[in-house]
Design a protein around this motif. Sequence first.
Motif, PDB file in Angstrom:
ATOM      1  N   MET A  13       0.850  -1.185   0.000  1.00 28.18           N
ATOM      2  CA  MET A  13       0.000   0.000   0.000  1.00 28.18           C
ATOM      3  C   MET A  13       0.887   1.236   0.000  1.00 28.18           C
ATOM      4  O   MET A  13       1.697   1.429   0.886  1.00 28.18           O
ATOM      5  N   GLU A  14       0.726   2.057  -0.985  1.00 29.10           N
ATOM      6  CA  GLU A  14       1.553   3.240  -1.128  1.00 29.10           C
ATOM      7  C   GLU A  14       0.940   4.394  -0.347  1.00 29.10           C
ATOM      8  O   GLU A  14      -0.260   4.650  -0.408  1.00 29.10           O
ATOM      9  N   ALA A  15       1.778   5.112   0.378  1.00 29.48           N
ATOM     10  CA  ALA A  15       1.296   6.249   1.167  1.00 29.48           C
ATOM     11  C   ALA A  15       1.782   7.544   0.527  1.00 29.48           C
ATOM     12  O   ALA A  15       2.887   7.620  -0.007  1.00 29.48           O
ATOM     13  N   SER A  16       0.947   8.548   0.574  1.00 25.45           N
ATOM     14  CA  SER A  16       1.336   9.867   0.087  1.00 25.45           C
ATOM     15  C   SER A  16       0.986  10.883   1.159  1.00 25.45           C
ATOM     16  O   SER A  16       0.213  10.611   2.064  1.00 25.45           O
ATOM     17  N   VAL A  65      -0.512  14.582   2.369  1.00 23.97           N
ATOM     18  CA  VAL A  65      -1.410  15.684   2.046  1.00 23.97           C
ATOM     19  C   VAL A  65      -1.355  16.694   3.182  1.00 23.97           C
ATOM     20  O   VAL A  65      -1.014  16.355   4.323  1.00 23.97           O
ATOM     21  N   ILE A  66      -1.676  17.916   2.836  1.00 22.17           N
ATOM     22  CA  ILE A  66      -1.781  18.968   3.844  1.00 22.17           C
ATOM     23  C   ILE A  66      -3.247  19.287   4.041  1.00 22.17           C
ATOM     24  O   ILE A  66      -3.991  19.480   3.072  1.00 22.17           O
ATOM     25  N   ILE A 107      -0.427  15.180   6.772  1.00 22.99           N
ATOM     26  CA  ILE A 107      -1.033  13.880   7.025  1.00 22.99           C
ATOM     27  C   ILE A 107      -0.468  12.856   6.040  1.00 22.99           C
ATOM     28  O   ILE A 107      -0.347  13.133   4.859  1.00 22.99           O
ATOM     29  N   ASP A 108      -0.117  11.670   6.561  1.00 27.72           N
ATOM     30  CA  ASP A 108       0.218  10.544   5.679  1.00 27.72           C
ATOM     31  C   ASP A 108      -1.084   9.861   5.331  1.00 27.72           C
ATOM     32  O   ASP A 108      -1.802   9.383   6.190  1.00 27.72           O
ATOM     33  N   LYS A 109      -1.384   9.807   4.035  1.00 25.38           N
ATOM     34  CA  LYS A 109      -2.665   9.253   3.573  1.00 25.38           C
ATOM     35  C   LYS A 109      -2.390   8.025   2.729  1.00 25.38           C
ATOM     36  O   LYS A 109      -1.606   8.071   1.791  1.00 25.38           O
TER      37      LYS A 109
END
Length: 176
Positions: A1-4, A6-7, A172-174
């Motif tokens: 699962m790849e995490a990206s 976001v602000i 935030i890590d999403k």
Amino acid sequence: MEASKVIHAIYNDDDILMSAVKKVKAAKYHIDEVYTPFPVHGLDKAMGLAPTRIAIAAFLYGLVGLTVATVMMNFIMIEDWPQNIGGKPSFSYLENMPAFVPIMFELTVFFSAHLMVITFYLRSRMWPFKEAENPDPRTTDDHFLMEISVNGNEEALQSLLSETGAVEINLIDKAH
């Protein structure tokens, strides 16, 4: 699962949010989503969202309702069980049409409204028992949240958002 990353920039006033959206778009950042406790007039245009086609669907659904009403009244009142009500002839739909106008109107509105709501829920993927996608429960009460993806521009984006009047900025890590 790849995490990206976001602000989440949180605002406490809709006018400040509108101004912030315009400034962020002018700085060429892509706003992923904005969460608001109530509809904010003009926010869709400020974000550059495409106009909705729900009005076209409503017109087509109204035509379906009008067709159903016409076919139904012709079958019931003319073909299947003709009756002499108030001296009106029961052998022609066209001669009785003025008496059928309220039913035609009501079924047009009924079909249009109900099918439009169903279409809205399906297009928005809001079916029963769906988990809420709201990242911060305060946005259902009195706060506004702007979500922006971070692509190696975290510091510049955070400084821009603080200049726009954000009361809180969170990284935030999403998970995708």
